[in-house]
Motif scaffolding. Structure first.
Motif, PDB file in Angstrom:
ATOM      1  N   THR A  61      47.417  59.434  37.293  1.00 48.42           N
ATOM      2  CA  THR A  61      47.910  60.701  37.832  1.00 48.42           C
ATOM      3  C   THR A  61      47.247  61.891  37.128  1.00 48.42           C
ATOM      4  O   THR A  61      46.940  62.890  37.774  1.00 48.42           O
ATOM      5  N   ASP A  62      47.015  61.763  35.822  1.00 49.22           N
ATOM      6  CA  ASP A  62      46.314  62.833  35.095  1.00 49.22           C
ATOM      7  C   ASP A  62      44.896  63.031  35.630  1.00 49.22           C
ATOM      8  O   ASP A  62      44.362  64.137  35.580  1.00 49.22           O
ATOM      9  N   ALA A  63      44.297  61.960  36.144  1.00 45.84           N
ATOM     10  CA  ALA A  63      42.943  62.037  36.704  1.00 45.84           C
ATOM     11  C   ALA A  63      42.965  62.453  38.178  1.00 45.84           C
ATOM     12  O   ALA A  63      41.918  62.502  38.830  1.00 45.84           O
ATOM     13  N   GLY A  64      44.156  62.741  38.712  1.00 41.45           N
ATOM     14  CA  GLY A  64      44.257  63.253  40.081  1.00 41.45           C
ATOM     15  C   GLY A  64      44.380  62.193  41.151  1.00 41.45           C
ATOM     16  O   GLY A  64      44.025  62.439  42.310  1.00 41.45           O
ATOM     17  N   ALA A  65      44.888  61.003  40.804  1.00 47.91           N
ATOM     18  CA  ALA A  65      45.003  59.929  41.795  1.00 47.91           C
ATOM     19  C   ALA A  65      46.437  59.430  41.910  1.00 47.91           C
ATOM     20  O   ALA A  65      47.196  59.468  40.950  1.00 47.91           O
ATOM     21  N   GLU A  66      46.761  58.955  43.087  1.00 48.27           N
ATOM     22  CA  GLU A  66      48.032  58.277  43.331  1.00 48.27           C
ATOM     23  C   GLU A  66      47.736  56.787  43.482  1.00 48.27           C
ATOM     24  O   GLU A  66      46.746  56.402  44.085  1.00 48.27           O
ATOM     25  N   VAL A  67      48.605  55.962  42.916  1.00 47.43           N
ATOM     26  CA  VAL A  67      48.482  54.508  43.013  1.00 47.43           C
ATOM     27  C   VAL A  67      49.437  54.022  44.096  1.00 47.43           C
ATOM     28  O   VAL A  67      50.608  54.420  44.127  1.00 47.43           O
ATOM     29  N   ILE A  68      48.934  53.172  44.991  1.00 47.98           N
ATOM     30  CA  ILE A  68      49.753  52.586  46.045  1.00 47.98           C
ATOM     31  C   ILE A  68      49.440  51.097  46.112  1.00 47.98           C
ATOM     32  O   ILE A  68      48.285  50.706  46.267  1.00 47.98           O
ATOM     33  N   GLY A  69      50.488  50.280  46.001  1.00 46.59           N
ATOM     34  CA  GLY A  69      50.342  48.839  46.154  1.00 46.59           C
ATOM     35  C   GLY A  69      50.739  48.435  47.559  1.00 46.59           C
ATOM     36  O   GLY A  69      51.643  49.021  48.152  1.00 46.59           O
ATOM     37  N   ILE A  70      50.059  47.417  48.095  1.00 46.87           N
ATOM     38  CA  ILE A  70      50.336  46.986  49.468  1.00 46.87           C
ATOM     39  C   ILE A  70      50.267  45.462  49.561  1.00 46.87           C
ATOM     40  O   ILE A  70      49.332  44.844  49.063  1.00 46.87           O
ATOM     41  N   SER A  71      51.308  44.890  50.158  1.00 45.13           N
ATOM     42  CA  SER A  71      51.314  43.453  50.434  1.00 45.13           C
ATOM     43  C   SER A  71      52.139  43.216  51.687  1.00 45.13           C
ATOM     44  O   SER A  71      52.756  44.134  52.219  1.00 45.13           O
ATOM     45  N   GLY A  72      52.167  41.974  52.121  1.00 48.05           N
ATOM     46  CA  GLY A  72      52.906  41.614  53.322  1.00 48.05           C
ATOM     47  C   GLY A  72      54.391  41.404  53.096  1.00 48.05           C
ATOM     48  O   GLY A  72      55.103  41.006  54.021  1.00 48.05           O
ATOM     49  N   ASP A  73      54.868  41.679  51.881  1.00 51.32           N
ATOM     50  CA  ASP A  73      56.289  41.512  51.586  1.00 51.32           C
ATOM     51  C   ASP A  73      57.125  42.585  52.281  1.00 51.32           C
ATOM     52  O   ASP A  73      56.625  43.657  52.622  1.00 51.32           O
ATOM     53  N   SER A  74      58.410  42.295  52.426  1.00 52.08           N
ATOM     54  CA  SER A  74      59.331  43.214  53.095  1.00 52.08           C
ATOM     55  C   SER A  74      59.654  44.425  52.213  1.00 52.08           C
ATOM     56  O   SER A  74      59.429  44.413  51.000  1.00 52.08           O
TER      57      SER A  74
END
Length: 150
Positions: A61-74
């Motif tokens: 976040t300090d470097a200007g990015a958002e982290v998003i995880g994605i999988s097929g789970d509910s």
């Protein structure tokens, strides 16, 4: 066809672990996105990878990015996973693997959903891709290195 470095990242709208819709386009012009596809909530490798992103979240976040995880789970599975491991970032539910297919994330051994991380810049362009089923820490390290080099 698989997404490559230099391509515009395909947009999508999916539900987060809180049930609210998340669209990739919402981040355009605002911040970079580290989008990591992982096989399954609460499995040893995925937990290690997600906790690695958690432990480096402030650096991202300090470097200007958002982290998003994605999988097929509910959504419910993501909610439990995020709560159990205090994950401060968004997990989105790709039930049916539509976005996984859209990005061309390969399966490992033709069976397991692949583990691939995409670094997407503020303009929505893919700047780095890291693909490794077993090098969990590499997803964090490679993403940070590429983000800092942007």
């Amino acid at each position: 066809m698989a997404v490559k470095v230099g391509d515009t990242a395909p947009d999508f709208t999916l539900s987060s672990q809180t049930g609210e819709p998340i669209s990739l386009k919402d981040f355009r012009g605002q911040k970079a996105v580290v989008l990591y596809f992982y096989p399954k909530d609460d499995t040893p490798g995925c937990t290690k990878e997600s906790c690695g992103f958690r432990d480096s979240y402030e650096t991202f976040t300090d470097a200007g990015a958002e982290v998003i995880g994605i999988s097929g789970d509910s959504v419910n599975s993501h909610q439990q996973f995020a709560s159990k491991h205090q994950l401060p970032f968004t997990l989105i539910s790709d039930v049916g693997d539509k976005v996984r297919k859209l990005y061309g994330v390969p399966a490992t051994f033709g069976l397991l959903p692949g583990r691939v991380t995409y670094l997407i810049d503020k303009e929505g362009v893919v700047r780095h891709i890291f693909n490794s089923q077993l090098n969990f820490q590499g997803h964090i390290d490679e993403s940070l290195k590429a983000l800092q080099g942007m």
